[in-house]
Design a protein around this motif. Sequence first.
Motif, mmCIF file in Angstrom:
data_model
loop_
_atom_site.group_PDB
_atom_site.id
_atom_site.type_symbol
_atom_site.label_atom_id
_atom_site.label_comp_id
_atom_site.label_asym_id
_atom_site.label_seq_id
_atom_site.Cartn_x
_atom_site.Cartn_y
_atom_site.Cartn_z
ATOM 1 N N MET A 181 0.852 -1.164 0.000
ATOM 2 C CA MET A 181 0.000 0.000 0.000
ATOM 3 C C MET A 181 0.903 1.233 0.000
ATOM 4 S SD MET A 181 -3.356 0.187 -0.109
ATOM 5 C CE MET A 181 -3.854 -1.471 0.225
ATOM 6 N N CYS A 192 -3.345 4.156 -1.585
ATOM 7 C CA CYS A 192 -3.589 3.503 -2.866
ATOM 8 C C CYS A 192 -2.796 2.208 -2.933
ATOM 9 C CB CYS A 192 -3.222 4.420 -4.027
ATOM 10 S SG CYS A 192 -1.472 4.727 -4.155
ATOM 11 N N GLN A 193 -3.225 1.340 -3.825
ATOM 12 C CA GLN A 193 -2.471 0.133 -4.152
ATOM 13 C C GLN A 193 -1.540 0.516 -5.286
ATOM 14 O OE1 GLN A 193 -2.565 -3.020 -2.790
ATOM 15 N NE2 GLN A 193 -0.808 -3.364 -4.090
ATOM 16 N N SER A 194 -0.259 0.246 -5.131
ATOM 17 C CA SER A 194 0.738 0.613 -6.124
ATOM 18 C C SER A 194 1.407 -0.636 -6.669
ATOM 19 C CB SER A 194 1.778 1.532 -5.479
ATOM 20 O OG SER A 194 2.828 1.801 -6.375
ATOM 21 N N THR A 195 1.584 -0.688 -7.985
ATOM 22 C CA THR A 195 2.250 -1.812 -8.628
ATOM 23 C C THR A 195 3.193 -1.278 -9.686
ATOM 24 O OG1 THR A 195 0.337 -3.225 -8.286
ATOM 25 C CG2 THR A 195 1.885 -3.919 -9.962
ATOM 26 N N VAL A 222 -3.731 -6.128 -10.367
ATOM 27 C CA VAL A 222 -3.912 -5.159 -9.282
ATOM 28 C C VAL A 222 -5.316 -5.254 -8.711
ATOM 29 C CG1 VAL A 222 -4.064 -2.693 -8.746
ATOM 30 C CG2 VAL A 222 -2.183 -3.541 -10.139
ATOM 31 N N HIS A 255 -5.717 -8.376 -6.694
ATOM 32 C CA HIS A 255 -5.064 -8.266 -5.390
ATOM 33 C C HIS A 255 -5.947 -7.491 -4.418
ATOM 34 C CE1 HIS A 255 -2.314 -6.693 -2.324
ATOM 35 N NE2 HIS A 255 -1.692 -7.851 -2.498
ATOM 36 N N LEU A 256 -6.578 -6.424 -4.899
ATOM 37 C CA LEU A 256 -7.485 -5.670 -4.031
ATOM 38 C C LEU A 256 -8.637 -6.542 -3.542
ATOM 39 C CD1 LEU A 256 -7.730 -2.181 -5.770
ATOM 40 C CD2 LEU A 256 -6.609 -2.746 -3.611
ATOM 41 N N ARG A 278 -10.277 -5.132 -0.220
ATOM 42 C CA ARG A 278 -10.249 -3.675 -0.345
ATOM 43 C C ARG A 278 -11.070 -3.289 -1.563
ATOM 44 N NH1 ARG A 278 -6.588 -1.154 3.322
ATOM 45 N NH2 ARG A 278 -7.915 0.556 2.700
ATOM 46 N N VAL A 309 -7.656 3.482 -2.869
ATOM 47 C CA VAL A 309 -8.546 2.569 -2.158
ATOM 48 C C VAL A 309 -9.357 3.339 -1.119
ATOM 49 C CG1 VAL A 309 -7.151 0.521 -2.511
ATOM 50 C CG2 VAL A 309 -6.742 1.931 -0.514
#
Length: 73
Positions: A1, A9-12, A28, A31-32, A37, A69
């Motif tokens: 995160m 936010c979710q970062s990739t 992504v 994964h959430l 989430r 998120v």
Amino acid sequence: MTTFPGGRCQSTLVQGGYDFLELAWHAVMGHLRMARRVGDRTRPYLEVYLNDPATVAADELLTRILVPVRARP
């Protein structure tokens, strides 16, 4: 995160050609869901291009995907 202005936010980070971005977005979002989430649709979902395709090979391209998120209640 990760946190950026506006909240968490979710970062990739994706390395490789842009052909892989659709698959990366699916990963992504998956994964959430696994983390239970939910994306915050009131804020923008972003792709940040970290280098220039005119100066590096396709397999060296770097793109960061940022999915905001919602805060947990």
